[in-house]
Design a protein around this motif. Sequence first.
Motif, short mmCIF file in Angstrom:
data_model
loop_
_atom_site.label_atom_id
_atom_site.label_comp_id
_atom_site.label_asym_id
_atom_site.label_seq_id
_atom_site.Cartn_x
_atom_site.Cartn_y
_atom_site.Cartn_z
N GLY A 32 0.81 -1.21 0.00
CA GLY A 32 0.00 0.00 0.00
C GLY A 32 0.84 1.26 0.00
N ASP A 33 0.32 2.29 -0.65
CA ASP A 33 1.00 3.59 -0.62
C ASP A 33 0.64 4.32 0.68
N CYS A 34 1.14 5.55 0.82
CA CYS A 34 0.95 6.27 2.09
C CYS A 34 -0.50 6.64 2.36
N ASN A 35 -1.35 6.65 1.35
CA ASN A 35 -2.76 6.98 1.54
C ASN A 35 -3.64 5.77 1.75
N PHE A 36 -3.09 4.57 1.55
CA PHE A 36 -3.89 3.36 1.65
C PHE A 36 -4.27 3.10 3.11
#
Length: 143
Positions: free
Chosen positions: A29-33
Motif C-alpha cells: 500500500g501507498d501512504c494513503n492506503f
Amino acid sequence: MLKGIPDLISPELLKILHEMGHGDDLVIGDCNFPAASNAKRLIRCDGHGSVDVLDAILKLFPLDEYVECPVSLMELVPGDDAVTEIQDDIKNIVCKYDDRREKAVEYVERFDFYEKARNAYAIVATTERKLYGCLIIKKGVIK
C-alpha cells in the motif's frame, strides 16, 4: 544478516513472506492506503516506495502461475486526473520477474480493490507518495 536478502526486507516481512502459501495475497500500500484498518497482519516499511518494495519482494516471492493475473492495480477513479506513471513503473518491475509481462497485471475498481485487500494475508504499508501506488500480488509455488 543473510546473504541475498534485500536490505529493505525486514525480519518481520521475511517471516510473513515465508509463512504465506500458494494463492495467498499480499498488499503493498501507498501512504494513503488504509492499511492499519484493513490488515489482518500489518508490516510497516516506512521510508520506502511501492516500486522498490515490490522489486525487493519479487526477488524472493514467486507470482502465481495458475491465475491469469497475479498482480492487481487500483483502477483510476473516473474523473480523477491523477498521474499514474507509478503504475507503469510497477508493471516494469513485474515484467522483470514474470514471463507474461504486462498480461500478468489487471486493474481492479477501487472498492473491489479494498475488499480484495481486506482478505489478503498481509498488508505492507509503504510511504509511497505517488497516487495509485497500491498493488496486490498473489503468491505462487516454488518449483
